[in-house]
Design a protein around this motif. Structure first.
Motif, short mmCIF file in Angstrom:
data_model
loop_
_atom_site.label_atom_id
_atom_site.label_comp_id
_atom_site.label_asym_id
_atom_site.label_seq_id
_atom_site.Cartn_x
_atom_site.Cartn_y
_atom_site.Cartn_z
N LEU A 402 11.38 30.13 -55.25
CA LEU A 402 10.90 30.68 -56.51
C LEU A 402 12.08 30.59 -57.40
O LEU A 402 11.99 30.08 -58.55
N ASP A 403 13.26 31.16 -56.87
CA ASP A 403 14.30 31.23 -57.66
C ASP A 403 14.82 29.70 -58.17
O ASP A 403 15.35 29.67 -59.58
N GLU A 404 15.04 28.83 -57.24
CA GLU A 404 15.24 27.49 -57.88
C GLU A 404 14.33 26.83 -58.77
O GLU A 404 14.75 26.41 -59.82
N GLY A 405 13.05 27.23 -58.45
CA GLY A 405 12.04 26.76 -59.47
C GLY A 405 12.20 27.42 -60.79
O GLY A 405 12.12 26.82 -62.04
N LEU A 406 12.49 28.63 -60.72
CA LEU A 406 12.84 29.27 -62.34
C LEU A 406 14.13 28.76 -62.91
O LEU A 406 14.00 28.83 -64.10
N ARG A 407 15.03 28.74 -61.85
CA ARG A 407 16.12 27.97 -62.63
C ARG A 407 15.82 26.75 -63.20
O ARG A 407 16.43 26.52 -64.33
N ARG A 408 15.26 25.87 -62.65
CA ARG A 408 15.02 24.74 -63.18
C ARG A 408 14.19 24.88 -64.48
O ARG A 408 14.45 24.03 -65.58
N LEU A 409 13.41 25.57 -64.66
CA LEU A 409 12.45 25.90 -65.93
C LEU A 409 13.54 26.61 -66.93
O LEU A 409 13.29 26.11 -68.04
N ASP A 410 14.22 27.33 -66.55
CA ASP A 410 15.09 27.99 -67.49
C ASP A 410 15.95 26.83 -67.95
O ASP A 410 16.61 27.11 -69.05
N ALA A 411 16.45 25.92 -67.28
CA ALA A 411 17.27 24.72 -67.90
C ALA A 411 16.84 24.11 -68.86
O ALA A 411 17.52 22.98 -69.47
N VAL A 412 15.38 24.06 -69.05
CA VAL A 412 14.67 23.08 -69.78
C VAL A 412 15.00 23.50 -71.40
O VAL A 412 14.69 24.72 -71.58
N THR A 413 15.16 22.49 -72.33
CA THR A 413 15.47 22.98 -73.57
C THR A 413 14.24 22.34 -74.67
O THR A 413 13.27 21.65 -73.87
N ARG A 414 14.24 22.95 -75.80
CA ARG A 414 13.18 22.34 -76.63
C ARG A 414 13.62 20.95 -76.86
O ARG A 414 12.57 20.23 -77.12
N ASP A 415 14.65 20.50 -76.73
CA ASP A 415 14.94 19.03 -77.06
C ASP A 415 14.34 18.16 -76.05
O ASP A 415 13.76 17.01 -76.08
N ASP A 416 14.39 18.68 -74.72
CA ASP A 416 14.04 18.00 -73.39
C ASP A 416 12.56 17.86 -73.50
O ASP A 416 11.96 16.75 -73.42
N VAL A 417 11.69 18.96 -74.20
CA VAL A 417 10.35 18.89 -74.09
C VAL A 417 9.89 17.90 -75.20
O VAL A 417 8.94 17.04 -75.01
N ARG A 418 10.75 18.01 -76.14
CA ARG A 418 10.41 16.85 -77.49
C ARG A 418 10.64 15.62 -77.18
O ARG A 418 9.59 14.59 -77.53
N GLU A 419 11.55 15.29 -76.55
CA GLU A 419 12.00 13.95 -75.95
C GLU A 419 11.01 13.43 -75.02
O GLU A 419 10.32 12.24 -75.13
#
Length: 452
Positions: A402-419
């Protein structure tokens, strides 16, 4: 305690670590190629078990289309030592649950029982997995059951739209075929073809056993070994586990574009989408955020725009399944036939808006909380943990807590999503509609579909 993802190499015999929530995860690769994974959850009084093979509907070849689903049914119909009733009674008399699932890339036979009944569940599942007789009379009986199951699904317009949607996206690629087969394939299936499928794919080197909950790993490995040997498997013959599917992006067949299925229904079921991401794609976390913002809950854009602002649908959402080398991003809504063109236009507009402008800082914050909470709640169930072990071993080749999954989610930026949204929006669009429809339903796609 682990501080990141844990690799699961096929040539490593033993592995043990503690996940972030205190669960002890252990993995053993037996000399025969059988893989056994357990997740011991503190204070659990039950366990969920799964017997997996990395064989699904995409692996079938003519004339054996539908064999995977057919076989899933048949393994409950009796073995050399147990009747179908014996199998059912074994779980019913202890209040347990047992079932199976066929997917595009795997099949799993599973059970959930109290801790005291885990040895029994192992015995029965191992017997089913290794020693099914696929009796000729039972084969014919089950053919009728499966045809009724397919008929039931064909009466559900959402199911029909979903199957047609995958065919539209993947074209003639095996991922586009229906998981359960179709009526023609089931009618044409022969016992010899299904038996051949069984003998070719249910071997020690194919088997993955995962157990989560109240489980002792050493006792589990011993119990699995005894049960398999008692069923006639020679675990003394050394063999490496079957290789995982090669990662990467699949080359699809030509997408079919728009498919309309006319039926006299009160609602029209709409699906619009594009090829997505493979399971191991490093942008999967960005896609998870994108999907949640677009259609993953009551605060999502699709829900707010189509249902709350315009009142045009009761059910509206997005989804993003992934496979070893492919994926899909789909948008769904069910609405009255008169509103279908407008709803289809709104679905596409929200997808376009996401690709053009990305997401807001507030949306990113809110979705992080939504996904973190949903992930934590899901792990309260040993079924989820058992399935996570199976997917980690069969598809991903790594375990993330769970912690690693949440770390990866926290690393996502708005630019990542838009791209990512821009890239996905540029992929070929496919759409399906089931109901009282005509060519006008997807008029909004005519000028918006990128070249294939």
């Amino acid at each position: 305690m682990i501080t990141g993802a844990v690799d699961l190499p096929l040539d490593l015999a033993d592995l043990s670590f503690t996940a972030s929530d205190g669960a002890v995860v252990r993995r053993s690769v037996l000399p025969s190629g059988v893989r056994v994974l357990s997740e011991q959850v503190p204070a659990a009084r039950s366990a969920t078990l799964g017997f997996w093979v990395a064989v699904g509907s995409r692996d079938e070849v003519a004339p054996a289309f539908g064999s995977t689903h057919f076989l899933e049914h048949l393994l409950f119909k009796g073995t050399t030592t147990r009747s179908a009733l014996d199998i059912a009674v074994a779980f019913d008399e202890v209040g347990g649950e047992h079932n199976a699932m066929t997917a595009k890339e795997y099949t799993c036979y599973y059970a959930k029982v109290r801790d005291r009944d885990v040895p029994m569940a192992i015995d029965v599942l191992a017997d089913m997995f290794t020693s099914s007789t696929i009796d000729a009379d039972a084969f014919e009986t089950e053919r009728g059951v499966i045809l009724e199951e397919l008929a039931m699904a064909d009466d559900d317009p959402a199911d029909v739209a979903g199957e047609k949607f995958f065919q539209a996206v993947f074209g003639d690629h095996p991922l586009g075929r229906p998981i359960g087969g179709d009526a023609a394939a089931i009618r044409a299936a022969t016992r010899d073809a299904v038996w051949g499928h069984y003998r070719a794919n249910y071997r020690p080197q194919d088997l993955v056993v995962t157990v989560a909950g109240a489980v002792d790993h050493d006792l589990l490995v011993a119990a699995v070994s005894r049960a398999l040997e008692r069923a006639g498997w020679d675990l003394g013959v050394a063999a490496p586990p079957v290789p995982r599917r090669a990662p990467g992006r699949v080359s699809f067949g030509a997408p079919t574009g728009v498919e309309l299925i006319e039926r006299p229904l009160e609602q029209t079921n709409l699906l619009i989408g594009v090829p997505g991401l493979a399971a191991a794609d490093p942008r999967r976390s960005a896609l998870t955020v994108l999907n949640a913002v677009l259609g993953g809950g009551m605060s999502s854009r699709l829900f707010q725009e189509v249902r709350e602002r315009h009142g045009l649908a009761y059910s509206v959402y997005s989804f993003a399944p992934s496979y070893s080398d492919a994926g899909v991003l789909g948008l769904y809504a069910g609405c009255s036939p008169a509103n279908a063109p407008r709803v289809a236009s709104l679905l596409l507009q929200e997808f376009d808006r996401l690709a053009d402008s990305g997401i807001t800082a507030d949306e990113l914050r809110r979705v992080r909380g939504q996904l973190a909470g949903a992930s934590a709640l899901a792990l309260e169930d040993s079924d989820t943990r058992m399935s996570r072990l199976g997917r980690s071993e069969l598809t991903l080749g790594e375990y993330t807590d769970l912690d690693e999954g949440l770390r990866r989610l926290d690393a996502v930026t708005r630019d990542d999503v838009r791209e990512l949204a821009r890239e996905l929006r540029a992929r070929p669009l496919s759409a399906t509609a089931v109901g009282a429809v005509d060519d006008s339903v997807f008029a909004a796609l005519d000028d918006a579909r990128p070249a294939a």
